[in-house]
Every structure is written in C-alpha cells, then in structure tokens.
Scaffold this motif. Structure first.
Motif, mmCIF file in Angstrom:
data_model
loop_
_atom_site.group_PDB
_atom_site.id
_atom_site.type_symbol
_atom_site.label_atom_id
_atom_site.label_comp_id
_atom_site.label_asym_id
_atom_site.label_seq_id
_atom_site.Cartn_x
_atom_site.Cartn_y
_atom_site.Cartn_z
ATOM 1 N N LEU A 262 0.825 -1.209 0.000
ATOM 2 C CA LEU A 262 0.000 0.000 0.000
ATOM 3 C C LEU A 262 0.857 1.256 0.000
ATOM 4 N N VAL A 263 1.914 1.237 0.810
ATOM 5 C CA VAL A 263 2.793 2.405 0.894
ATOM 6 C C VAL A 263 3.535 2.615 -0.420
ATOM 7 N N GLU A 264 4.143 1.540 -0.921
ATOM 8 C CA GLU A 264 4.901 1.666 -2.166
ATOM 9 C C GLU A 264 3.992 2.006 -3.333
ATOM 10 N N GLY A 265 2.763 1.457 -3.307
ATOM 11 C CA GLY A 265 1.819 1.791 -4.371
ATOM 12 C C GLY A 265 1.457 3.252 -4.363
ATOM 13 N N ARG A 266 1.276 3.819 -3.145
ATOM 14 C CA ARG A 266 0.953 5.237 -3.040
ATOM 15 C C ARG A 266 2.115 6.095 -3.521
ATOM 16 N N ARG A 267 3.333 5.689 -3.128
ATOM 17 C CA ARG A 267 4.504 6.451 -3.553
ATOM 18 C C ARG A 267 4.700 6.379 -5.060
ATOM 19 N N THR A 268 4.447 5.203 -5.622
ATOM 20 C CA THR A 268 4.585 5.058 -7.071
ATOM 21 C C THR A 268 3.584 5.947 -7.790
ATOM 22 N N ARG A 269 2.349 5.993 -7.281
ATOM 23 C CA ARG A 269 1.332 6.851 -7.904
ATOM 24 C C ARG A 269 1.724 8.317 -7.789
ATOM 25 N N GLU A 270 2.274 8.671 -6.627
ATOM 26 C CA GLU A 270 2.695 10.068 -6.446
ATOM 27 C C GLU A 270 3.824 10.422 -7.399
ATOM 28 N N GLU A 271 4.777 9.483 -7.547
ATOM 29 C CA GLU A 271 5.902 9.736 -8.459
ATOM 30 C C GLU A 271 5.413 9.843 -9.899
ATOM 31 N N ARG A 272 4.501 8.988 -10.287
ATOM 32 C CA ARG A 272 3.971 9.048 -11.652
ATOM 33 C C ARG A 272 3.209 10.344 -11.884
ATOM 34 N N THR A 273 2.447 10.739 -10.875
ATOM 35 C CA THR A 273 1.698 11.994 -11.014
ATOM 36 C C THR A 273 2.649 13.174 -11.119
ATOM 37 N N GLY B 187 6.121 16.752 -16.961
ATOM 38 C CA GLY B 187 6.096 16.651 -18.416
ATOM 39 C C GLY B 187 5.148 17.647 -19.026
ATOM 40 N N GLU B 188 4.008 17.843 -18.387
ATOM 41 C CA GLU B 188 3.029 18.806 -18.913
ATOM 42 C C GLU B 188 3.587 20.223 -18.827
ATOM 43 N N ARG B 189 4.323 20.520 -17.726
ATOM 44 C CA ARG B 189 4.896 21.857 -17.598
ATOM 45 C C ARG B 189 5.955 22.096 -18.666
ATOM 46 N N ARG B 190 6.791 21.035 -18.921
ATOM 47 C CA ARG B 190 7.814 21.203 -19.962
ATOM 48 C C ARG B 190 7.178 21.429 -21.324
ATOM 49 N N THR B 191 6.117 20.701 -21.590
ATOM 50 C CA THR B 191 5.421 20.855 -22.880
ATOM 51 C C THR B 191 4.850 22.249 -23.011
ATOM 52 N N SER B 192 4.275 22.728 -21.897
ATOM 53 C CA SER B 192 3.706 24.068 -21.918
ATOM 54 C C SER B 192 4.783 25.106 -22.141
ATOM 55 N N THR B 193 5.946 24.927 -21.524
ATOM 56 C CA THR B 193 7.054 25.870 -21.688
ATOM 57 C C THR B 193 7.575 25.839 -23.106
#
Length: 278
Positions: free
Chosen positions: A249-260, A266-272
């Motif tokens: 559960l902990v690692e899954g939450r961290r993985t989701r946070e890292e992916r987010t 990536g979206e910020r770089r694209t916008s820039t």
C-alpha cells in the motif's frame, strides 16, 4: 464410483441397526437410501416387496458407490418375515397412530439401539412407502415409534432423507461425534516480538499517512488497532502477509505520487516549449 472425500482404503464399520424399507416404490429411492446408509456406517439392508422388483439398475446408479449394501440386501415378501431374528424394532412415521407406544426421536432411538447391540441383540429401523408410509398394522409390529421434529405443515420426508437423518444420529453416537479431519496447524502462532514489530510497522506508516488526525486521541486509537490484531490470534505467516500488505500500500501510493509528479512535470515542460515556440 467414489465421491469426494471417500477413502477406499478405510474399512467399513460393522454392526449397527438393520434398515428395512417396506415396499419402496422407486429404485432411485432405494439407491439413495443405500448411499445414506453408507455415509453413516449402516450396511445391513432388507427390502420388503419393492414395487419395481429386485435387483434394480436404477438403485445401483443412485447408490453412487454403495454397491456392497445393495449386493448384500435381503428380499422379503412382508414385514413380518423381514423382522426375523430381530428383537427390537423402531418404526418411522410422521403421523400419530392412536396406539399406546413409546414415541422417540432419532437420537433417543439410536441410543437405545446402541445399548441393545452392545448386549448382543439385533435391532431394526423400519421405513415405509414413499407415498403412504407404513400401515398402522405394520407400526403395531414395532416396539417404539420413531419420529422427527419436522415442520407439521410439511412433515413428509423423502425416504432417503429419513434414512440419512437417522443414520447421521447413529454414526454421531457410534463415532463419538468425531469429525473426519481438522484444520492442520501449518504455521505457528506469532510470538510477541513478531506482533510488536508489525505494530511498529503499521503505526509508523499510518502516522506518515496522517491517519492520526488528533494527537490527543492517538494513544486510544493505537490501542484499539492493537486490540483488533490481538483478538485474531495471528500466525507468523499472517504477520508476514500483513507486513507485505502494508508495504504494498505504501509503495503503491509512492509510485502513484511519483507518476503523477512526472506527468505534471512533463506537462509543464510541454507548456514551456509551446510558449518558447510562440
């Protein structure tokens, strides 16, 4: 044909009451009754004038492997002759017959019969026709009436069901109620060190996840959580599984946070890049 849970290496119990079926109408019911007998350690079957004759291939099919009971079944023209050599008889009926005769339930009947068998007597359980049951004259040949606590608004039992209920009471008494198996203890119970290590793990991660919203209530909540696990009687395998669940559960939450975070970066770089191109 053997069914699930059948061990053909085991010896069949010997003795027990004789089961007498009076004018059974269908071979299927004879076979089903024989199957019930085999389930509960009864092996001696007497048939009184079966309507479809004897032997009956349908009985073999419905016996589902209790062939030896059918092969050794004895055939008689009437109940009187079927009671030869029997000193104590219980007649099964769902109806009051207006006669001065002791009425017993299945447990009391088999207890009486067990004592008599131990004393060398031969005893019999008598069951009647599927549609009409035993005639009153046939019941009068018995020492006691056997009846069951059934719904009075629908008291008629299938023949094999009646045999099964009484057979169950017989075998429960004969076997001392021993079950055929118990859940094996594959894993030892967790010791306190294992349990305390798990408490440390889950409480640390709950703290990280901001589960304890009030510092004042945290000690009470922690005790409640610990008491939940104390009541379960956890094994070492259970503890290992729970550690793994919390970690996932902990690692899954961290993985989701890292992916987010990566997606937003990536979206910020694209916008820039788009602004630079403009």
């Amino acid at each position: 044909m053997s069914g699930a849970g059948t061990d053909s290496t085991k010896a069949w119990p010997e003795g027990g009451p004789v089961v007498i079926l009076v004018e059974p109408q269908l071979g299927e019911n004879i076979g089903s009754a024989a199957r019930a007998m085999g389930n509960f350690g009864l092996s001696r079957l007497r048939l009184v004038n079966p309507r479809e004759g004897w032997p009956n291939p349908k009985a073999v099919t419905f016996a589902s492997g209790a062939d030896r009971i059918l092969e050794n079944a004895e055939l008689f023209p009437d109940l009187r002759s079927a009671l030869a050599g029997v000193s104590f008889v219980a007649a099964a009926t769902a109806r009051e017959r207006g006669m001065q005769k002791t009425v017993l339930g299945a447990d009391a009947v088999v207890a009486e019969m067990a004592g008599r068998i131990a004393g060398g007597e031969n005893v019999a359980l008598v069951f009647g026709r599927e549609r009409t049951g035993l005639y009153t004259e046939e019941v009068s040949l018995a020492d006691v009436i056997l009846t069951l606590p059934v719904n009075p608004a629908f008291a008629s039992l299938n023949l094999a069901m009646a045999v099964a209920v009484v057979g169950y009471e017989w075998f429960k008494l004969a076997s001392g109620g021993a079950l055929p198996f118990q859940q094996p203890d594959r894993y030892p119970i967790a010791d306190k060190a294992d349990l305390f290590a798990f408490f440390d793990h889950i409480e640390r991660e709950l703290d990280e996840a901001l589960f304890f919203r009030s510092e004042q209530k945290k000690p009470v909540t922690t005790r409640n959580i610990r008491n939940i696990f104390h009541r379960v009687g956890l094994t070492r395998q259970d503890i290992a599984t729970l550690h793994g669940m919390v970690t996932a559960l902990v690692e899954g939450r961290r993985t989701r946070e890292e992916r987010t975070a990566a997606r937003l970066a990536g979206e910020r770089r694209t916008s820039t890049d788009d602004e630079t191109a403009d």
